[in-house]
Structures are given as structure tokens and as C-alpha cells.
Design a protein around this motif. Structure first.
Motif, PDB file in Angstrom:
ATOM      1  N   LEU A   1     106.051  36.063 -33.980  1.00  0.00           N
ATOM      2  CA  LEU A   1     105.821  34.850 -34.775  1.00  0.00           C
ATOM      3  C   LEU A   1     104.443  34.985 -35.408  1.00  0.00           C
ATOM      4  N   SER A   2     104.416  35.250 -36.710  1.00  0.00           N
ATOM      5  CA  SER A   2     103.173  35.701 -37.332  1.00  0.00           C
ATOM      6  C   SER A   2     102.923  35.034 -38.669  1.00  0.00           C
ATOM      7  N   ASN A   3     101.657  34.808 -38.970  1.00  0.00           N
ATOM      8  CA  ASN A   3     101.235  34.522 -40.334  1.00  0.00           C
ATOM      9  C   ASN A   3     100.985  35.873 -40.993  1.00  0.00           C
ATOM     10  N   ASN A   4     101.779  36.187 -42.016  1.00  0.00           N
ATOM     11  CA  ASN A   4     101.639  37.513 -42.601  1.00  0.00           C
ATOM     12  C   ASN A   4     101.981  37.488 -44.077  1.00  0.00           C
ATOM     13  N   VAL A   5     101.994  38.653 -44.692  1.00  0.00           N
ATOM     14  CA  VAL A   5     102.036  38.791 -46.146  1.00  0.00           C
ATOM     15  C   VAL A   5     103.250  39.624 -46.538  1.00  0.00           C
ATOM     16  N   VAL A   6     103.962  39.190 -47.575  1.00  0.00           N
ATOM     17  CA  VAL A   6     105.189  39.871 -47.997  1.00  0.00           C
ATOM     18  C   VAL A   6     104.971  41.367 -48.169  1.00  0.00           C
ATOM     19  N   GLU A   7     103.968  41.723 -48.956  1.00  0.00           N
ATOM     20  CA  GLU A   7     103.757  43.138 -49.299  1.00  0.00           C
ATOM     21  C   GLU A   7     103.213  43.961 -48.136  1.00  0.00           C
ATOM     22  N   TRP A   8     102.738  43.295 -47.083  1.00  0.00           N
ATOM     23  CA  TRP A   8     102.173  44.036 -45.954  1.00  0.00           C
ATOM     24  C   TRP A   8     103.205  44.383 -44.890  1.00  0.00           C
ATOM     25  N   GLU A   9     104.440  43.941 -45.083  1.00  0.00           N
ATOM     26  CA  GLU A   9     105.448  44.118 -44.032  1.00  0.00           C
ATOM     27  C   GLU A   9     105.651  45.574 -43.615  1.00  0.00           C
ATOM     28  N   PRO A  10     105.723  46.542 -44.540  1.00  0.00           N
ATOM     29  CA  PRO A  10     105.915  47.923 -44.090  1.00  0.00           C
ATOM     30  C   PRO A  10     104.787  48.417 -43.181  1.00  0.00           C
ATOM     31  N   TYR A  11     103.588  47.922 -43.422  1.00  0.00           N
ATOM     32  CA  TYR A  11     102.430  48.418 -42.676  1.00  0.00           C
ATOM     33  C   TYR A  11     102.337  47.785 -41.293  1.00  0.00           C
ATOM     34  N   TRP A  12     102.542  46.460 -41.203  1.00  0.00           N
ATOM     35  CA  TRP A  12     102.436  45.851 -39.874  1.00  0.00           C
ATOM     36  C   TRP A  12     103.642  46.203 -39.017  1.00  0.00           C
ATOM     37  N   ARG A  13     104.799  46.384 -39.659  1.00  0.00           N
ATOM     38  CA  ARG A  13     105.969  46.813 -38.880  1.00  0.00           C
ATOM     39  C   ARG A  13     105.752  48.216 -38.311  1.00  0.00           C
ATOM     40  N   ALA A  14     105.080  49.072 -39.059  1.00  0.00           N
ATOM     41  CA  ALA A  14     104.770  50.407 -38.545  1.00  0.00           C
ATOM     42  C   ALA A  14     103.842  50.322 -37.338  1.00  0.00           C
ATOM     43  N   VAL A  15     102.897  49.371 -37.372  1.00  0.00           N
ATOM     44  CA  VAL A  15     101.973  49.205 -36.241  1.00  0.00           C
ATOM     45  C   VAL A  15     102.735  48.808 -34.978  1.00  0.00           C
ATOM     46  N   VAL A  16     103.702  47.902 -35.104  1.00  0.00           N
ATOM     47  CA  VAL A  16     104.412  47.391 -33.921  1.00  0.00           C
ATOM     48  C   VAL A  16     105.661  48.207 -33.587  1.00  0.00           C
ATOM     49  N   GLU A  17     105.872  49.306 -34.275  1.00  0.00           N
ATOM     50  CA  GLU A  17     107.052  50.128 -34.009  1.00  0.00           C
ATOM     51  C   GLU A  17     107.203  50.511 -32.538  1.00  0.00           C
ATOM     52  N   PRO A  18     106.100  50.759 -31.789  1.00  0.00           N
ATOM     53  CA  PRO A  18     106.257  51.099 -30.370  1.00  0.00           C
ATOM     54  C   PRO A  18     106.942  50.011 -29.537  1.00  0.00           C
ATOM     55  N   VAL A  19     106.947  48.778 -30.016  1.00  0.00           N
ATOM     56  CA  VAL A  19     107.621  47.697 -29.282  1.00  0.00           C
ATOM     57  C   VAL A  19     109.137  47.876 -29.331  1.00  0.00           C
ATOM     58  N   GLY A  20     109.627  48.550 -30.365  1.00  0.00           N
ATOM     59  CA  GLY A  20     111.067  48.714 -30.516  1.00  0.00           C
ATOM     60  C   GLY A  20     111.705  47.462 -31.088  1.00  0.00           C
ATOM     61  N   GLU A  21     113.009  47.340 -30.886  1.00  0.00           N
ATOM     62  CA  GLU A  21     113.740  46.199 -31.414  1.00  0.00           C
ATOM     63  C   GLU A  21     113.293  44.905 -30.732  1.00  0.00           C
ATOM     64  N   VAL A  22     113.146  43.860 -31.542  1.00  0.00           N
ATOM     65  CA  VAL A  22     112.863  42.535 -30.995  1.00  0.00           C
ATOM     66  C   VAL A  22     114.008  41.608 -31.382  1.00  0.00           C
ATOM     67  N   ASP A  23     114.089  40.495 -30.684  1.00  0.00           N
ATOM     68  CA  ASP A  23     115.213  39.591 -30.893  1.00  0.00           C
ATOM     69  C   ASP A  23     115.073  38.740 -32.141  1.00  0.00           C
ATOM     70  N   CYS A  24     113.838  38.487 -32.560  1.00  0.00           N
ATOM     71  CA  CYS A  24     113.650  37.575 -33.685  1.00  0.00           C
ATOM     72  C   CYS A  24     112.252  37.778 -34.273  1.00  0.00           C
ATOM     73  N   ILE A  25     112.160  37.744 -35.606  1.00  0.00           N
ATOM     74  CA  ILE A  25     110.870  37.768 -36.301  1.00  0.00           C
ATOM     75  C   ILE A  25     110.821  36.567 -37.225  1.00  0.00           C
ATOM     76  N   VAL A  26     109.777  35.776 -37.088  1.00  0.00           N
ATOM     77  CA  VAL A  26     109.544  34.637 -37.981  1.00  0.00           C
ATOM     78  C   VAL A  26     108.175  34.849 -38.613  1.00  0.00           C
ATOM     79  N   ASP A  27     108.187  34.979 -39.938  1.00  0.00           N
ATOM     80  CA  ASP A  27     106.998  35.367 -40.692  1.00  0.00           C
ATOM     81  C   ASP A  27     106.670  34.269 -41.704  1.00  0.00           C
ATOM     82  N   SER A  28     105.420  33.837 -41.736  1.00  0.00           N
ATOM     83  CA  SER A  28     105.027  32.706 -42.586  1.00  0.00           C
ATOM     84  C   SER A  28     105.411  32.901 -44.043  1.00  0.00           C
TER      85      SER A  28
END
Length: 219
Positions: free
Chosen positions: A122-149
Motif C-alpha cells: 500500500l504505497s504512495n507512488n508514481v505511474v512512471e516509477w512503477e518498473p523501478y520500484w517493482r524491481a526493488v521489491v522483486e525479492p518479495v515475490g508475488e503479493v496478494d494485492c497492490i494499492v498505489d496512490s
């Protein structure tokens, strides 16, 4: 009794502390944290918005539009400033360059999944930044839900974002636990019926999370 869903904030929880990210950006571009934070605030004020990052985290401006406004604010405040190393049209790409996830929070998320807990971001984040922050959290693996501001049009600490998260996950407020580094976000979550861990450091957060959820200690 069902296990609660644990919602992780991205910036400052799954990612390194935000002050570290400002320092890394300074090292790459020469723009000090103080100047950058002031310019971010100036752009927001020009749009009549109180929270500095709201314009881009609510997609009021595209990344290139925001970047141009940021550069203009920096140059107005300091006409001699050297901006040659900054890539304002692709700010997120440069901001997240070399960033690695908080390994303890990654391990906590994986540990929770192993014990049957559902995991959300559950994050305040930016449309164009999604590829970069998703790469950072890739070690978490699949999550059940993402809610992005920037996707839902509302951001923390607005209580509406917690209601959106509940609906997206198909849960009641009492079934949700937030881990967030900002006290104001935790307070808002609690007012909507969530439980919350105010992240200050890894040891404190994992201890508080265990107390709230019953998650066994991470060995």
C-alpha cells in the motif's frame, strides 16, 4: 480466527530510508537534499497542494511535466546551479538506480507468507516509477494485492485509500495491518479500524508486528 493481511509501505519500509535515497541522488547529481526538497515543495505549492509529493503521486502531472517544473524551481532558487547530471525527464529511473530493498522487511514478508499471512503493498507512488520500484521489491515475490496512490487517485493519509485497499482485498478493516514509516499514515489507518506498526527501524518493526499479528519470530 483468520490471519490478518499485512500491508507493507514501499518507501522507507520495503525500500531504504528516504533520507538515504536523497543522499544517493545528491551523490549522482550534485543536487543537495535541502535544495531538492525545497524545489519539490515549490512545485506543489504552485499547484495549490500542501503535500510536496502529491502532484506526482496523484498523477496530477506526468513525470516529464513534474521534472520540468522541478528544474525550473531549482534554477529560480539558485540561478547558478549545475543541473547537467540530473535527468529530470526520467527522474524515477535515476532516483532508483542502484537501490536495493530493505532485506529485513523482505525476509519478514516472505516469513509471513510462509506462515499463511496474506501480503499487500500500500504505497504512495508514481505511474512512471512503477518498473523501478517493482524491481526493488522483486525479492518479495508475488503479493496478494497492490494499492498505489497514482492508480486509485487518493493517497495516504487520506482514509479513503484504506477503504479502497479493503475493497480490493475483500477484507474488513479489522483484518488489515499496515507497516508504514510515517506516523500520520499509521494514525489515519487506525482511525479507519486498521491496526498499524509505525516503522522506525527493523528490530522495532518486526517486534511490534509480531505483537499485533501473532507472526512467529523471524529467526
Amino acid at each position: 480466527m483468520s490471519l490478518p493481511m499485512i500491508w507493507f509501505d514501499f518507501g522507507g519500509v520495503l525500500s531504504p530510508p528516504l533520507d538515504d535515497l536523497f543522499d544517493h541522488y545528491h551523490a549522482r547529481t550534485g543536487i543537495t537534499p535541502r535544495r531538492l526538497k525545497t524545489a519539490i515543495g515549490t512545485v506543489a505549492a504552485g499547484l495549490g497542494v500542501d503535500d510536496p509529493l502529491a502532484p506526482i503521486e496523484l498523477a496530477m502531472l506526468s513525470e516529464p511535466e513534474w521534472g520540468r517544473a522541478l528544474a525550473a524551481a531549482l534554477e529560480t532558487a539558485d540561478p547558478g546551479i549545475d543541473l547537467s547530471r540530473a535527468r529530470f525527464d526520467r527522474f524515477g529511473e535515476q532516483w532508483f538506480e542502484g537501490v536495493r530493498a530493505n532485506s529485513v522487511m523482505v525476509a519478514t514478508a516472505l516469513h509471513a507468507k510462509d506462515h499463511g499471512y496474506r501480503i499487500g503493498i500500500l504505497s504512495n507512488n508514481v505511474v512512471e516509477w512503477e518498473p523501478y520500484w517493482r524491481a526493488v521489491v522483486e525479492p518479495v515475490g508475488e503479493v496478494d494485492c497492490i494499492v498505489d496512490s497514482c492508480r486509485v487517485g487518493v493517497r495516504k493519509p487520506d482514509p479513503e485509500i484504506f477503504r479502497r485497499a479493503e475493497k480490493e482485498a475483500g477484507l474488513l478493516a479489522a483484518d488489515c495491518v499496515l507497516i508504514d514509516d510515517l506516523a500520520v499514515n499509521c494514525e489515519s489507518a487506525r482511525r479507519t479500524g486498521w491496526r498499524a506498526v509505525h516503522f522506525r527501524n527493523n528490530a522495532q518493526a518486526t517486534r511490534d508486528l509480531a505483537g499485533l499479528t501473532g507472526l512467529p519470530a523471524l529467526v
